[in-house]
Design an enzyme around this catalytic site. Sequence first.
Site, mmCIF file in Angstrom:
data_model
loop_
_atom_site.group_PDB
_atom_site.id
_atom_site.type_symbol
_atom_site.label_atom_id
_atom_site.label_comp_id
_atom_site.label_asym_id
_atom_site.label_seq_id
_atom_site.Cartn_x
_atom_site.Cartn_y
_atom_site.Cartn_z
ATOM 1 C CG ASN A 9 -1.701 1.258 1.414
ATOM 2 O OD1 ASN A 9 -1.820 2.051 0.475
ATOM 3 N ND2 ASN A 9 -2.253 1.466 2.592
ATOM 4 C CD1 TRP A 10 3.389 0.882 -2.847
ATOM 5 C CD2 TRP A 10 3.454 2.016 -4.780
ATOM 6 N NE1 TRP A 10 4.038 0.094 -3.766
ATOM 7 C CE2 TRP A 10 4.087 0.768 -4.968
ATOM 8 C CE3 TRP A 10 3.377 2.895 -5.864
ATOM 9 C CZ2 TRP A 10 4.644 0.385 -6.189
ATOM 10 C CZ3 TRP A 10 3.921 2.521 -7.082
ATOM 11 C CH2 TRP A 10 4.561 1.274 -7.241
ATOM 12 C CE LYS A 11 0.215 3.492 4.725
ATOM 13 N NZ LYS A 11 0.186 3.677 6.171
ATOM 14 C CG HIS A 95 -5.694 1.900 5.239
ATOM 15 N ND1 HIS A 95 -5.253 2.850 6.135
ATOM 16 C CD2 HIS A 95 -4.669 1.049 5.046
ATOM 17 C CE1 HIS A 95 -3.998 2.577 6.454
ATOM 18 N NE2 HIS A 95 -3.619 1.496 5.811
ATOM 19 C CD GLU A 97 -2.821 5.565 6.676
ATOM 20 O OE1 GLU A 97 -2.917 5.613 5.433
ATOM 21 O OE2 GLU A 97 -1.817 5.104 7.253
ATOM 22 C CD GLU A 167 -3.377 -2.600 7.403
ATOM 23 O OE1 GLU A 167 -2.289 -2.835 6.875
ATOM 24 O OE2 GLU A 167 -4.021 -1.545 7.189
ATOM 25 N N GLY A 173 2.583 2.329 10.605
ATOM 26 C CA GLY A 173 3.499 3.443 10.404
ATOM 27 C C GLY A 173 4.258 3.859 11.646
ATOM 28 C CB SER A 213 5.448 -1.685 11.934
ATOM 29 O OG SER A 213 5.033 -0.351 12.188
ATOM 30 N N GLY A 234 2.873 -1.125 4.252
ATOM 31 C CA GLY A 234 2.902 0.294 3.922
ATOM 32 C C GLY A 234 4.316 0.760 3.633
ATOM 33 N N GLY A 235 4.970 1.339 4.637
ATOM 34 C CA GLY A 235 6.286 1.946 4.466
ATOM 35 C C GLY A 235 7.304 1.060 3.764
HETATM 36 C C1 PEP Z 1 -0.713 0.184 6.067
HETATM 37 O O1 PEP Z 1 -0.877 1.376 5.975
HETATM 38 O O2 PEP Z 1 -1.532 -0.596 5.569
HETATM 39 C C2 PEP Z 1 0.467 -0.278 6.774
HETATM 40 C C3 PEP Z 1 0.455 -1.491 7.227
HETATM 41 O O3 PEP Z 1 1.494 0.617 6.947
HETATM 42 P P1 PEP Z 1 2.949 0.317 7.578
HETATM 43 O O4 PEP Z 1 3.431 -0.988 6.984
HETATM 44 O O5 PEP Z 1 3.788 1.467 7.167
HETATM 45 O O6 PEP Z 1 2.755 0.183 9.044
#
Ligand code: PEP
Length: 254
Positions: A9-11, A95, A97, A167, A173, A213, A234-235
């Site tokens: 997920n590049w956001k 999600h 966010e 999640e 994040g 994470s 994500g990251g």
């Molecule tokens: C996400 O936003 O779906 C996510 C899991 O982010 P991160 O891996 O950066 O925690």
Amino acid sequence: MRKKFIAGNWKMNTSRADGTALAAAIAAKVGQSTDVEVAVCPPALYLEAVGKAISGSTVGLGAQNCYHEAKGAFTGEISPPMLVDIGCKYVIVGHSERRAILKESNHDVNRKLLAALSARLLPIVCVGETLDERKAGRTTAVVREQMEGSLAGLTAEQMAQVVIAYEPVWAIGTGVVATPEQAEEVHADLRKLLETRYNPQLASSVRIQYGGSVNADNAAILLSQPNIDGALVGGASLKAEGFLAIVAAAKAAS
Ligand code: PEP
């Protein structure tokens, strides 16, 4: 046997050039491999370019969101049929966010999910508790409520097309990853809920990703848990090397 599924997920990150380069590097390494299901979810504006960059590989294209109507006077929105038209196979819905910042409710998530399924997209439905909710001992109640609300009205046939992503909000994040035991406990409970809602056979076939994470260092232990069927990343999905290491860990855990 559930195939492990790793989605990035590049956001709201990357430029068009960086995104296509990242996608091309991932596609070059994944190639025609089908051991692990792999998807990238770039910003909507770059879906077409990224789709071109991964064409010829088994890497799938996913969107980060969709609207719940197929077409009409909904300025700024993007419909599931449009996502299919541009080459998407997957869409993330619910999600945290979007739930927190854009105030999406379980009802909103449910409408998007049904619209995505109608367009034959494969939805990734996110659920997860906040730190306060976990501290208050409400994790099970919160994720179960999100599941019930988000999955309302889904037939078993529709549910078979859905991927769940657990999640925990406090892990997204933050660099604070859930322990394998914490994640496994929730995943096992979600599978139990699916068993009650549907049937044991369906429950044992639905993939439940962990997200929060995940990186190259912690992926192996998480992905070796019996009910963790992949990761929503994500990251660590923004660098080809790190993302591909997670894909490799999924293959090793398969
Ligand atoms: C996400 O936003 O779906 C996510 C899991 O982010 P991160 O891996 O950066 O925690």
